[in-house]
Design a protein around this motif. Structure first.
Motif, short mmCIF file in Angstrom:
data_model
loop_
_atom_site.label_atom_id
_atom_site.label_comp_id
_atom_site.label_asym_id
_atom_site.label_seq_id
_atom_site.Cartn_x
_atom_site.Cartn_y
_atom_site.Cartn_z
N ASP A 108 -50.05 31.60 33.14
CA ASP A 108 -51.34 32.30 33.34
C ASP A 108 -52.27 31.48 34.22
O ASP A 108 -52.94 32.01 35.11
CB ASP A 108 -52.02 32.58 32.00
CG ASP A 108 -51.44 33.78 31.28
OD1 ASP A 108 -50.82 34.63 31.94
OD2 ASP A 108 -51.61 33.86 30.05
N ARG A 109 -52.34 30.19 33.96
CA ARG A 109 -53.22 29.30 34.73
C ARG A 109 -52.76 29.20 36.18
O ARG A 109 -53.57 29.26 37.11
CB ARG A 109 -53.22 27.92 34.07
CG ARG A 109 -54.17 26.94 34.65
CD ARG A 109 -55.57 27.14 34.06
NE ARG A 109 -56.34 25.94 34.31
CZ ARG A 109 -57.06 25.76 35.41
NH1 ARG A 109 -57.13 26.68 36.31
NH2 ARG A 109 -57.72 24.63 35.57
N PHE A 110 -51.45 29.09 36.39
CA PHE A 110 -50.91 29.01 37.75
C PHE A 110 -51.18 30.31 38.51
O PHE A 110 -51.54 30.27 39.69
CB PHE A 110 -49.41 28.71 37.71
CG PHE A 110 -49.08 27.26 37.51
CD1 PHE A 110 -49.99 26.34 37.01
CD2 PHE A 110 -47.82 26.78 37.83
CE1 PHE A 110 -49.67 25.00 36.83
CE2 PHE A 110 -47.47 25.45 37.66
CZ PHE A 110 -48.40 24.56 37.16
N ILE A 111 -51.02 31.45 37.85
CA ILE A 111 -51.30 32.74 38.49
C ILE A 111 -52.77 32.82 38.87
O ILE A 111 -53.12 33.23 39.98
CB ILE A 111 -50.91 33.91 37.57
CG1 ILE A 111 -49.39 34.00 37.42
CG2 ILE A 111 -51.47 35.23 38.11
CD1 ILE A 111 -48.93 34.97 36.34
N ALA A 112 -53.65 32.43 37.96
CA ALA A 112 -55.10 32.49 38.22
C ALA A 112 -55.47 31.60 39.41
O ALA A 112 -56.27 32.01 40.27
CB ALA A 112 -55.88 32.06 36.98
N ILE A 113 -54.91 30.42 39.48
CA ILE A 113 -55.20 29.53 40.61
C ILE A 113 -54.68 30.14 41.90
O ILE A 113 -55.36 30.11 42.93
CB ILE A 113 -54.59 28.13 40.38
CG1 ILE A 113 -55.30 27.43 39.21
CG2 ILE A 113 -54.68 27.28 41.65
CD1 ILE A 113 -54.61 26.16 38.74
N ARG A 114 -53.50 30.72 41.87
CA ARG A 114 -52.91 31.34 43.07
C ARG A 114 -53.78 32.48 43.58
O ARG A 114 -53.89 32.71 44.78
CB ARG A 114 -51.49 31.82 42.76
CG ARG A 114 -50.78 32.50 43.89
CD ARG A 114 -50.38 31.52 44.95
NE ARG A 114 -49.81 32.20 46.11
CZ ARG A 114 -48.94 31.67 46.92
NH1 ARG A 114 -48.52 30.44 46.74
NH2 ARG A 114 -48.49 32.35 47.94
N LYS A 115 -54.44 33.21 42.67
CA LYS A 115 -55.28 34.35 43.05
C LYS A 115 -56.64 33.95 43.61
O LYS A 115 -57.31 34.77 44.22
CB LYS A 115 -55.47 35.28 41.86
CG LYS A 115 -54.23 36.07 41.50
CD LYS A 115 -54.50 36.98 40.34
CE LYS A 115 -53.28 37.82 40.01
NZ LYS A 115 -53.53 38.72 38.87
N GLU A 116 -57.04 32.70 43.40
CA GLU A 116 -58.32 32.25 43.92
C GLU A 116 -58.28 32.27 45.45
O GLU A 116 -57.22 32.07 46.05
CB GLU A 116 -58.63 30.83 43.44
CG GLU A 116 -58.90 30.75 41.96
CD GLU A 116 -59.05 29.32 41.46
OE1 GLU A 116 -58.96 28.37 42.27
OE2 GLU A 116 -59.23 29.15 40.24
N PRO A 117 -59.45 32.48 46.10
CA PRO A 117 -59.46 32.55 47.58
C PRO A 117 -58.83 31.32 48.25
O PRO A 117 -58.12 31.45 49.23
CB PRO A 117 -60.94 32.65 47.92
CG PRO A 117 -61.58 33.21 46.70
CD PRO A 117 -60.76 32.73 45.54
N ASN A 118 -59.09 30.15 47.73
CA ASN A 118 -58.50 28.93 48.29
C ASN A 118 -57.52 28.32 47.30
O ASN A 118 -57.40 27.10 47.22
CB ASN A 118 -59.59 27.92 48.66
CG ASN A 118 -60.44 28.41 49.79
OD1 ASN A 118 -59.94 29.03 50.72
ND2 ASN A 118 -61.74 28.16 49.72
N GLY A 119 -56.87 29.17 46.54
CA GLY A 119 -55.97 28.70 45.49
C GLY A 119 -54.85 27.85 46.05
O GLY A 119 -54.10 28.28 46.91
N ARG A 120 -54.79 26.63 45.55
CA ARG A 120 -53.75 25.71 45.99
C ARG A 120 -52.63 25.69 44.95
O ARG A 120 -52.48 24.74 44.19
CB ARG A 120 -54.34 24.32 46.19
CG ARG A 120 -55.35 24.26 47.32
CD ARG A 120 -55.95 22.89 47.41
NE ARG A 120 -56.52 22.50 46.14
CZ ARG A 120 -57.82 22.32 45.91
NH1 ARG A 120 -58.68 22.48 46.88
NH2 ARG A 120 -58.25 21.98 44.73
N MET A 121 -51.88 26.76 44.95
CA MET A 121 -50.77 26.87 44.02
C MET A 121 -49.55 27.35 44.80
O MET A 121 -49.38 28.54 45.05
CB MET A 121 -51.10 27.88 42.91
CG MET A 121 -50.04 28.00 41.86
SD MET A 121 -49.56 26.47 41.05
CE MET A 121 -51.10 25.89 40.37
N PRO A 122 -48.69 26.41 45.21
CA PRO A 122 -47.49 26.80 45.95
C PRO A 122 -46.59 27.71 45.11
O PRO A 122 -46.56 27.61 43.87
CB PRO A 122 -46.79 25.47 46.24
CG PRO A 122 -47.83 24.42 46.04
CD PRO A 122 -48.80 24.96 45.05
N ALA A 123 -45.86 28.54 45.78
CA ALA A 123 -44.94 29.45 45.09
C ALA A 123 -43.91 28.67 44.28
O ALA A 123 -43.47 29.13 43.22
CB ALA A 123 -44.26 30.37 46.09
#
Length: 108
Positions: free
Chosen positions: A52-67
């Protein structure tokens, strides 16, 4: 940071801090240890919270969450073999076009 410290922090605060996320993203030995740990010691609540946390970070405009990090969290959740987790993994896969291409359908 160790797995025990991360899990203790989660048990106490019921959240995964930015610092913990940073350690998970940058410490390859910790990532490998995570895989070994969750193969033997199931903690579905943590696995769900992590994804859930990784998805939320990925959805942020500058989300730094690699696939690749999302895929790691999906794999950790999939180790729990709960059919309903397929929907959460599908949500991660459909976060954006890049994750749709990157997250392996076999995890669902």
């Amino acid at each position: 940071m160790t797995i025990k410290e991360i899990l203790d922090e989660f048990q106490q605060q019921q959240l995964i801090s930015d610092g913990t996320i940073g350690h998970i993203q940058t410490d390859d030995e910790l990532r490998i240890a995570f895989l070994h740990h969750f193969r033997q010691h199931k903690d579905r609540a943590f696995a769900l919270a992590l994804l859930d946390r990784f998805i939320a970070i990925r959805k942020e405009p500058n989300g730094r969450m690699p696939a690749e990090d999302l895929m790691l969290a999906c794999y950790i959740l999939a180790l729990h073999h709960q059919i309903e987790d397929g929907l959460k993994i599908w949500e991660a896969k459909n976060t954006d076009f890049d994750t749709y291409c990157a997250v392996d359908i076999q995890l669902v």
